[in-house]
Design an enzyme around this catalytic site. Structure first.
Site, PDB file in Angstrom:
ATOM      1  N   SER A 129       0.843  -1.188   0.000  1.00 11.45           N
ATOM      2  CA  SER A 129       0.000   0.000   0.000  1.00 11.45           C
ATOM      3  C   SER A 129       0.881   1.241   0.000  1.00 11.45           C
ATOM      4  O   SER A 129       1.961   1.243   0.599  1.00 11.45           O
ATOM      5  CB  SER A 129      -0.901   0.027   1.239  1.00 11.45           C
ATOM      6  OG  SER A 129      -1.620   1.243   1.311  1.00 11.45           O
ATOM      7  N   TYR A 142      -2.114  -0.235  10.132  1.00 13.30           N
ATOM      8  CA  TYR A 142      -2.175  -0.696   8.741  1.00 13.30           C
ATOM      9  C   TYR A 142      -0.912  -0.264   7.993  1.00 13.30           C
ATOM     10  O   TYR A 142      -0.287  -1.063   7.292  1.00 13.30           O
ATOM     11  CB  TYR A 142      -3.414  -0.124   8.062  1.00 13.30           C
ATOM     12  CG  TYR A 142      -3.589  -0.588   6.636  1.00 13.30           C
ATOM     13  CD1 TYR A 142      -4.044  -1.878   6.363  1.00 13.30           C
ATOM     14  CD2 TYR A 142      -3.298   0.257   5.563  1.00 13.30           C
ATOM     15  CE1 TYR A 142      -4.204  -2.307   5.056  1.00 13.30           C
ATOM     16  CE2 TYR A 142      -3.456  -0.167   4.261  1.00 13.30           C
ATOM     17  CZ  TYR A 142      -3.910  -1.456   4.001  1.00 13.30           C
ATOM     18  OH  TYR A 142      -4.052  -1.878   2.707  1.00 13.30           O
TER      19      TYR A 142
END
Length: 267
Positions: A129, A142
């Protein structure tokens, strides 16, 4: 001979888009889900695999190798989202997201490597990501899991390259998927010191997903990587602003970049 591709987390979102796209390009694709449901007709085979259960990983890979005789590409896409202030987020939920996004992904890599070494060829693509390149407020856990996976990919690439195996990562920005529904959201506690700022950012996250890019762009990127003789280690796929944020973090003084981010996230 069509390449055989394994894609984890292929029942929806980015994983499903990649699986459909590669199937249409003539690849033999196996997608995975923790609980595969045959409720819709898919152009690829959906099999059971839970990245938290090593026995299911082994069973799925053995099934593919027995059926096809090889495994050419792994797309490590399965993962989970998590939001919340660091102080308010339960530690067991922190461990859970690391187990899924990092250790589960590593376990799948470990399971395919013996076959790829035997073939003297193979490509592993880890879906990370753009959030993994920086600590984002209320998404720090995250970001940390995806940042760790980026680093693992770099190390693994050097370790397995002598065996003819390529390991790369693809870092998406915001895409229009159902990821928000599957996240663990730390509750907005009434007594929390972060109550107002966290709620504002939850609303921003959902808006970013709804306005995100079409997941087929990730599928196109993966297709190009598979067909490159010498792919890079790091790829970023997303809106220009998403990718530019990585450049800004690299060139701006820390406190300047932090101020820029705090303004963006209304802190």
């Amino acid at each position: 001979m069509s390449k055989v591709v394994l894609i984890t987390g292929a029942s929806s979102g980015i994983g499903k888009s990649i699986a459909v796209f590669l199937s249409e390009k003539g690849y033999k694709v196996y997608g995975t889900s923790r609980n595969p449901i045959k409720s819709e007709k898919l152009p690829f085979e959906l099999i059971a695999l839970d990245v938290l259960k090593v026995d299911t990983i082994t069973t799925a890979i053995d099934f593919i190798i027995k059926k096809e005789g090889r495994l050419d590409v792994l797309v490590n896409n399965a993962g989970m989202g998590i939001t919340g202030p660091i102080e308010d987020t339960p530690t067991d939920k922190m461990r859970a997201v690391f187990n899924t996004n990092l250790f589960g992904t590593i376990d799948v890599m470990k399971a395919v490597l013996p076959q790829m070494r035997y073939q003297k060829a193979g490509t592993i693509i880890n879906i990370t990501s753009i959030a993994g390149y920086m600590g984002l407020p209320f998404r720090g856990l995250y970001s940390a899991t995806k940042g760790a996976l980026e680093t693992i990919t770099e190390a693994a690439s050097m370790e397995v390259k002598p065996f003819g195996i390529k390991v790369v990562n693809v870092a998406p920005g915001d895409f229009a998927t159902n990821i928000a529904a599957g996240r663990y959201h730390t509750p907005v506690f009434e007594t929390s010191a972060y109550k107002e700022n966290y709620q504002v950012n939850l609303d921003l996250m959902d808006a970013h997903v709804e306005d995100g890019m079409d997941p087929v762009e990730m599928a196109k990127a993966v297709y190009k990587i598979i067909n490159k003789k010498n792919p890079k280690i790091h790829y970023k796929v997303g809106a220009s602003l998403d990718k530019f944020s990585i450049v800004l973090k690299r060139i701006l003084p820390d406190l300047w970049f932090e101020k820029l981010m705090m303004n963006h996230y209304k802190l």
